[in-house]
Design a protein around this motif. Sequence first.
Motif, PDB file in Angstrom:
ATOM      1  N   TRP A  63      44.986 -14.499   7.859  1.00  0.00           N
ATOM      2  CA  TRP A  63      44.253 -15.767   7.754  1.00  0.00           C
ATOM      3  C   TRP A  63      44.933 -16.666   6.730  1.00  0.00           C
ATOM      4  O   TRP A  63      45.163 -17.847   6.988  1.00  0.00           O
ATOM      5  CB  TRP A  63      42.800 -15.483   7.373  1.00  0.00           C
ATOM      6  N   ASP A  95      33.342 -17.704   3.139  1.00  0.00           N
ATOM      7  CA  ASP A  95      32.359 -17.096   4.036  1.00  0.00           C
ATOM      8  C   ASP A  95      32.862 -16.997   5.474  1.00  0.00           C
ATOM      9  O   ASP A  95      32.328 -16.227   6.267  1.00  0.00           O
ATOM     10  CB  ASP A  95      31.048 -17.876   3.985  1.00  0.00           C
ATOM     11  N   ASP A 116      34.059  -9.842  -1.138  1.00  0.00           N
ATOM     12  CA  ASP A 116      32.621  -9.717  -1.368  1.00  0.00           C
ATOM     13  C   ASP A 116      32.260 -10.098  -2.803  1.00  0.00           C
ATOM     14  O   ASP A 116      31.281 -10.813  -3.031  1.00  0.00           O
ATOM     15  CB  ASP A 116      32.154  -8.297  -1.050  1.00  0.00           C
ATOM     16  N   VAL A 156      35.939 -16.085   6.278  1.00  0.00           N
ATOM     17  CA  VAL A 156      37.099 -15.194   6.324  1.00  0.00           C
ATOM     18  C   VAL A 156      36.654 -13.765   6.607  1.00  0.00           C
ATOM     19  O   VAL A 156      35.763 -13.234   5.940  1.00  0.00           O
ATOM     20  CB  VAL A 156      37.878 -15.238   4.990  1.00  0.00           C
ATOM     21  N   ASP A 157      37.294 -13.152   7.587  1.00  0.00           N
ATOM     22  CA  ASP A 157      37.063 -11.742   7.896  1.00  0.00           C
ATOM     23  C   ASP A 157      37.956 -10.911   6.977  1.00  0.00           C
ATOM     24  O   ASP A 157      39.178 -11.095   6.961  1.00  0.00           O
ATOM     25  CB  ASP A 157      37.401 -11.487   9.359  1.00  0.00           C
ATOM     26  N   ALA A 158      37.353 -10.036   6.221  1.00  0.00           N
ATOM     27  CA  ALA A 158      38.104  -9.246   5.242  1.00  0.00           C
ATOM     28  C   ALA A 158      39.214  -8.423   5.888  1.00  0.00           C
ATOM     29  O   ALA A 158      40.244  -8.182   5.270  1.00  0.00           O
ATOM     30  CB  ALA A 158      37.160  -8.331   4.474  1.00  0.00           C
ATOM     31  N   ALA A 159      39.036  -8.034   7.136  1.00  0.00           N
ATOM     32  CA  ALA A 159      40.047  -7.215   7.812  1.00  0.00           C
ATOM     33  C   ALA A 159      41.314  -8.004   8.106  1.00  0.00           C
ATOM     34  O   ALA A 159      42.375  -7.417   8.311  1.00  0.00           O
ATOM     35  CB  ALA A 159      39.477  -6.643   9.105  1.00  0.00           C
ATOM     36  N   THR A 160      41.208  -9.338   8.107  1.00  0.00           N
ATOM     37  CA  THR A 160      42.363 -10.149   8.473  1.00  0.00           C
ATOM     38  C   THR A 160      42.698 -11.194   7.416  1.00  0.00           C
ATOM     39  O   THR A 160      43.349 -12.191   7.717  1.00  0.00           O
ATOM     40  CB  THR A 160      42.117 -10.859   9.823  1.00  0.00           C
ATOM     41  N   ALA A 182      38.281  -6.444   1.320  1.00  0.00           N
ATOM     42  CA  ALA A 182      36.853  -6.622   1.624  1.00  0.00           C
ATOM     43  C   ALA A 182      36.026  -6.619   0.342  1.00  0.00           C
ATOM     44  O   ALA A 182      35.128  -7.457   0.173  1.00  0.00           O
ATOM     45  CB  ALA A 182      36.379  -5.531   2.576  1.00  0.00           C
TER      46      ALA A 182
END
Length: 104
Positions: free
Chosen positions: A81, A71, A19, A73-77, A15
């Motif tokens: 991904w 933008d 960021d 992409v979910d940091a948790a996955t 994350a």
Amino acid sequence: TQAVRAAARKGPTDAELLDRFRRGRDSEAFAALVRRHGRAVLAACGRVLANPADVDDAFQATFVVLARRVDAVDAATVGSWLYAVAHRLAVRARSDARRRAARE
């Protein structure tokens, strides 16, 4: 605590790296993501493609997609991904290569 020290040794989280790349196109953060997830991406490509040059192309294309679509992409996955993108790109590359071979 011990967990905090272990986390500190591993460096920033996915994350945090995402960021940093989102905000300032931080190349070091991007390179850290490549180092962290590159082996899994390479494995995903290698499971589908036989030609090492095609594997390398799919590997690189996966991280180009990350750079362009960061933008989304979910940091948790991010790991899963990247794996999914690599697999889709490799399958498409294999299909394209077969189509080219059939035409020739």
